[in-house]
Motif scaffolding. Sequence first.
Motif, PDB file in Angstrom:
ATOM      1  N   ALA A  53       0.830  -1.203   0.000  1.00  0.00           N
ATOM      2  CA  ALA A  53       0.000   0.000   0.000  1.00  0.00           C
ATOM      3  C   ALA A  53       0.864   1.251   0.000  1.00  0.00           C
ATOM      4  O   ALA A  53       2.007   1.243   0.463  1.00  0.00           O
ATOM      5  N   VAL A  54       0.293   2.303  -0.509  1.00  0.00           N
ATOM      6  CA  VAL A  54       0.827   3.653  -0.364  1.00  0.00           C
ATOM      7  C   VAL A  54      -0.154   4.427   0.502  1.00  0.00           C
ATOM      8  O   VAL A  54      -1.351   4.451   0.218  1.00  0.00           O
ATOM      9  N   ILE A  55       0.358   5.026   1.573  1.00  0.00           N
ATOM     10  CA  ILE A  55      -0.488   5.851   2.430  1.00  0.00           C
ATOM     11  C   ILE A  55      -0.040   7.292   2.299  1.00  0.00           C
ATOM     12  O   ILE A  55       1.154   7.599   2.334  1.00  0.00           O
ATOM     13  N   VAL A  56      -0.992   8.189   2.117  1.00  0.00           N
ATOM     14  CA  VAL A  56      -0.659   9.593   1.853  1.00  0.00           C
ATOM     15  C   VAL A  56      -1.763  10.494   2.400  1.00  0.00           C
ATOM     16  O   VAL A  56      -2.940  10.133   2.396  1.00  0.00           O
ATOM     17  N   GLU A  57      -1.349  11.651   2.920  1.00  0.00           N
ATOM     18  CA  GLU A  57      -2.294  12.735   3.177  1.00  0.00           C
ATOM     19  C   GLU A  57      -2.476  13.486   1.863  1.00  0.00           C
ATOM     20  O   GLU A  57      -1.538  14.134   1.402  1.00  0.00           O
ATOM     21  N   PRO A  58      -3.636  13.420   1.211  1.00  0.00           N
ATOM     22  CA  PRO A  58      -3.800  14.143  -0.057  1.00  0.00           C
ATOM     23  C   PRO A  58      -3.654  15.649   0.119  1.00  0.00           C
ATOM     24  O   PRO A  58      -3.221  16.346  -0.805  1.00  0.00           O
ATOM     25  N   ASP A 109      -5.139   9.104   3.790  1.00  0.00           N
ATOM     26  CA  ASP A 109      -5.296   9.481   5.193  1.00  0.00           C
ATOM     27  C   ASP A 109      -5.993  10.829   5.229  1.00  0.00           C
ATOM     28  O   ASP A 109      -5.374  11.871   5.040  1.00  0.00           O
ATOM     29  N   GLU A 110      -7.303  10.795   5.467  1.00  0.00           N
ATOM     30  CA  GLU A 110      -8.098  12.021   5.545  1.00  0.00           C
ATOM     31  C   GLU A 110      -8.594  12.246   6.972  1.00  0.00           C
ATOM     32  O   GLU A 110      -9.656  12.830   7.184  1.00  0.00           O
ATOM     33  N   VAL A 111      -7.799  11.795   7.933  1.00  0.00           N
ATOM     34  CA  VAL A 111      -8.126  12.064   9.329  1.00  0.00           C
ATOM     35  C   VAL A 111      -8.272  13.564   9.543  1.00  0.00           C
ATOM     36  O   VAL A 111      -9.167  14.027  10.258  1.00  0.00           O
ATOM     37  N   MET A 112      -7.407  14.341   8.894  1.00  0.00           N
ATOM     38  CA  MET A 112      -7.454  15.790   9.041  1.00  0.00           C
ATOM     39  C   MET A 112      -8.302  16.456   7.956  1.00  0.00           C
ATOM     40  O   MET A 112      -9.121  17.328   8.232  1.00  0.00           O
ATOM     41  N   SER A 113      -8.132  16.050   6.704  1.00  0.00           N
ATOM     42  CA  SER A 113      -8.813  16.729   5.595  1.00  0.00           C
ATOM     43  C   SER A 113     -10.242  16.259   5.381  1.00  0.00           C
ATOM     44  O   SER A 113     -11.054  16.965   4.765  1.00  0.00           O
ATOM     45  N   ALA A 140     -10.806  15.503   0.616  1.00  0.00           N
ATOM     46  CA  ALA A 140      -9.886  15.864  -0.462  1.00  0.00           C
ATOM     47  C   ALA A 140     -10.129  15.014  -1.701  1.00  0.00           C
ATOM     48  O   ALA A 140      -9.954  15.482  -2.831  1.00  0.00           O
ATOM     49  N   GLN A 141     -10.536  13.758  -1.505  1.00  0.00           N
ATOM     50  CA  GLN A 141     -10.761  12.891  -2.668  1.00  0.00           C
ATOM     51  C   GLN A 141     -11.884  13.424  -3.544  1.00  0.00           C
ATOM     52  O   GLN A 141     -11.874  13.235  -4.761  1.00  0.00           O
ATOM     53  N   ALA A 142     -12.850  14.111  -2.954  1.00  0.00           N
ATOM     54  CA  ALA A 142     -13.913  14.731  -3.744  1.00  0.00           C
ATOM     55  C   ALA A 142     -13.379  15.924  -4.522  1.00  0.00           C
ATOM     56  O   ALA A 142     -13.751  16.140  -5.682  1.00  0.00           O
ATOM     57  N   LEU A 143     -12.493  16.711  -3.903  1.00  0.00           N
ATOM     58  CA  LEU A 143     -11.912  17.866  -4.589  1.00  0.00           C
ATOM     59  C   LEU A 143     -11.056  17.435  -5.775  1.00  0.00           C
ATOM     60  O   LEU A 143     -11.082  18.056  -6.841  1.00  0.00           O
ATOM     61  N   GLY A 179     -10.676  24.899   1.888  1.00  0.00           N
ATOM     62  CA  GLY A 179     -11.821  24.752   2.777  1.00  0.00           C
ATOM     63  C   GLY A 179     -11.562  25.470   4.084  1.00  0.00           C
ATOM     64  O   GLY A 179     -11.265  26.663   4.114  1.00  0.00           O
ATOM     65  N   GLY A 180     -11.632  24.739   5.198  1.00  0.00           N
ATOM     66  CA  GLY A 180     -11.415  25.335   6.511  1.00  0.00           C
ATOM     67  C   GLY A 180     -10.028  25.097   7.072  1.00  0.00           C
ATOM     68  O   GLY A 180      -9.820  25.261   8.281  1.00  0.00           O
ATOM     69  N   MET A 181      -9.058  24.684   6.225  1.00  0.00           N
ATOM     70  CA  MET A 181      -7.663  24.527   6.647  1.00  0.00           C
ATOM     71  C   MET A 181      -6.826  25.649   6.058  1.00  0.00           C
ATOM     72  O   MET A 181      -7.093  26.117   4.957  1.00  0.00           O
TER      73      MET A 181
END
Length: 427
Positions: free
Chosen positions: A200-205, A237-241, A250-253, A352-354
Amino acid sequence: MSRNHDLFARAQKTIPGGVNSPVRAFCSVGGTPCFIERALGPHFWDADGKRYIDYIGSWGPMILGHLDAQVLAAVQTALTRGFSFGTPTEAEIEMAEEICKLVPSIEQVRLVSSGTEATMSALRLARGFTGRHRIIKFSGCYHGHADSLLIKAGSGLLSFGQPTSAGVPEAIAQHTTVLEYNNLAQLSETFASIGEEIAAVIVEPIAGNMNLVRGTPEFLRLLRELCTQHGALLIFDEVMSGFRVALGGAQALYGITPDLSCLGKIIGGGMPAAAFGGRRDIMAHLAPLGAVYQAGTLAGNPLAVAAGLATLKRLQAPNFYDQLEARTARLTAGLTQAAHEAGMTFSTDHVGGMFGLYFAAHRPTSLAEVSHSNLDNFKPFFHHMLAAGVYFAPSAYEAGFVSITHDDTVIDTTLAAARMTFAALQR
């Protein structure tokens, strides 16, 4: 004498470093941390009674502001029924249905209690599903404190990763390869060399733990293509986004479908809750259906689920994200203008809100670029703003967060403090 000082001295006797999460100790900015006693809307108050405009929002969850009336009512109702049961509840089903509705890539979801649990479990599931061991992660992306994720890059492109924390065996680190965020050439070369080993590749988009740094569309598209081509799973990893930058994350964006997604923070409405989910055929490998074990006594806690469900429903109000985006844009544009009027080298970014603040001419695209900004300017900036009653993250490597309660008056107050701060920094 400040009560904050007294409490910090007292805390250090029984709590390592006086805090229960390292960034709270103000180590990178110096000084005494604020011990918060209460919060409401966009503000919180410390032990000395001082009010601050809050731009950390519990590191993301408080998108509705503190003590939102509807969320509070939902928790109070759940509270009268019991704190925890250790059995299934209907509310857990409702939460799962809501997440699957709002994030189309998630066909099934498992609730957990923290972001670290979500990412750790998603990686175990990916390894169990693919029968492979190697994980790819990226410098500057933080995925919690599980052993296989506390890894930094080795000295060469394809060298074994090195632990960034004592207590992480090198044998575990050797299964993790760390690459540079947004580096397409390095990513392609890695897959060409070891693609068939990668589980797997894990990434914060959209990364939030090296300050705010966006994944470029080209980088994320290439990730999707290479994972599909080589039979590896793509984990966002969308724990934050998640639900912070858009309703679908982020995947929707970006219009990219990961195989697994990790969620947290907002889905608990400020209470301990997280989740991981994705394709049905992958999720079927989890116990009790499959051989990949994962469990949690407090997973799906009724109070956390109540807070999270109430929050997710509020986010679906018409124009919610348009308003949130506009408030965040107003803040970052005003900060940039104030800095430039004072002759400071400074830039911002927001989604967004970040938002992110950088003492650099341009917004960064990697951890290396963040590190090459003028980090020395951040410390006095932070303390001047704190003294003025504005609480930004106490680290130049953390993103900031705006809630829907940060109205024009709150932002105007922030910008007035910023103008005085930038002027003071130039003296």
